[in-house]
Write a protein that holds these residues in place. Structure first.
Motif, PDB file in Angstrom:
ATOM      1  N   HIS A 244      18.513  11.173 -57.488  1.00 41.99           N
ATOM      2  CA  HIS A 244      17.901  10.928 -58.879  1.00 41.99           C
ATOM      3  C   HIS A 244      18.649  10.710 -59.960  1.00 41.99           C
TER       4      HIS A 244
ATOM      5  N   GLU B 136      14.805  15.515 -63.360  1.00 48.62           N
ATOM      6  CA  GLU B 136      14.443  15.853 -62.143  1.00 48.62           C
ATOM      7  C   GLU B 136      15.610  16.293 -61.475  1.00 48.62           C
TER       8      GLU B 136
ATOM      9  N   ARG C 293      16.443  19.399 -62.691  1.00 50.20           N
ATOM     10  CA  ARG C 293      15.603  20.730 -62.035  1.00 50.20           C
ATOM     11  C   ARG C 293      16.133  21.230 -60.519  1.00 50.20           C
TER      12      ARG C 293
END
Length: 288
Positions: A7, A29, A32
């Motif tokens: 990502h 993302e 996260r």
């Protein structure tokens, strides 16, 4: 889909394509999936550098520093964000930390000298210049020679005789055999400033004319005009000195001021150099 690195790589590519909305989504993302991964400082840099969103970018960089306090690049990114918003004392603290983490990197020393000079911290400026000269005073790299010389010449009478001599040699090194270097005119500016500090006013004017400052240019041009004004003043040419100072002031006046919260696109080091030397030239010509 659960690999933070993938990502992050995609986010970097999207950022390079200036697709900032999708890049932000990919950075978040990655964060996260792994908050300590490198995506967080890259997100902060993008928000600050590409979008001018310092309200979100600076907190992201501060969190990245908290999670990775030993990373000098993250510290430098935070320092640059502080500087671009005129938060000078916080920028000083950030770059102090960068120098602790990466003492052999020239950039944080160059930046630190500008910050100290801009704040009028003479003792701090002297210490920074002394440390720069210890590390880079014998360099063979003309660009580092130029940057070190210029950084150490921002304030008058700041160095002892030995350090002043080393700075003069660095300025000479920058312009010796480098005529075909793409940065040569900047080397000429440093040489002009060095000659002015040494009292060689006519020689300073010759080097500054070789730099050829542009009245419609940037803060680097303002710096050159300010030094030219002082050199012409030293030659007793009041009219030429006043004209050069007026050009420096005009450039500075039209450029954004990060200290006033104005978004700043250029090199804030150049902004500080111009501010410091314009103030000196104004005081000198006023006292004539």
């Amino acid at each position: 889909p659960n690999d933070a690195g993938r990502h992050h790589n995609l986010a970097d590519m999207l950022r390079a394509q200036r697709n900032f909305a999708d890049a932000e989504a990919e950075y978040r993302e990655a964060i996260r999936l792994d908050p300590k991964f490198a995506a967080l400082p890259h997100l902060g840099e993008m928000l600050c550098q590409n979008l001018g969103d310092f309200e979100r970018g600076i907190p992201a960089l501060r969190e990245a520093v908290r999670l990775g306090p030993e990373n000098p690049n993250t510290q430098a990114a935070l320092g640059n964000a502080y500087a671009r918003t005129g938060r000078w004392s916080e920028a000083v603290a950030a770059f102090d930390r960068v120098r602790e983490l990466a003492p052999t990197n020239h950039d944080p020393w160059y930046v630190g000298a500008a910050l100290d000079a801009g704040a009028g911290d003479l003792e701090g400026y002297r210490r920074t210049c002394q440390e720069m000269l210890k590390r880079f005073g014998n360099t063979d790299d003309p660009m580092i020679a130029e940057r070190t010389a210029k950084a150490c010449l921002l304030l008058p009478d700041a160095l002892d005789a030995a350090d002043s001599d080393r700075v003069q040699k660095l300025a000479e090194r920058a312009v010796t055999g480098t005529e075909k270097n793409g940065y040569y005119r900047y080397f000429a500016l440093a040489k002009g400033l060095a000659d002015y500090r040494a009292g060689r006013h006519a020689e300073a004017v010759k080097w500054l004319e070789r730099f050829a400052p542009n009245a419609g240019g940037t803060h680097v041009d303002a710096t050159a005009f300010a030094v030219l004004a002082m050199a012409e003043h030293g030659r007793g040419r009041a009219e030429d000195a006043g004209a050069a100072l007026a050009k420096a002031q005009a450039i500075v006046a039209k450029m954004p001021d990060p200290a006033k919260g104005q978004r700043f696109e250029g090199d804030w080091n150049d902004w500080l150099h111009a501010q410091v030397l314009c103030r000196e030239a104004e005081a000198l010509l006023k006292n004539k």
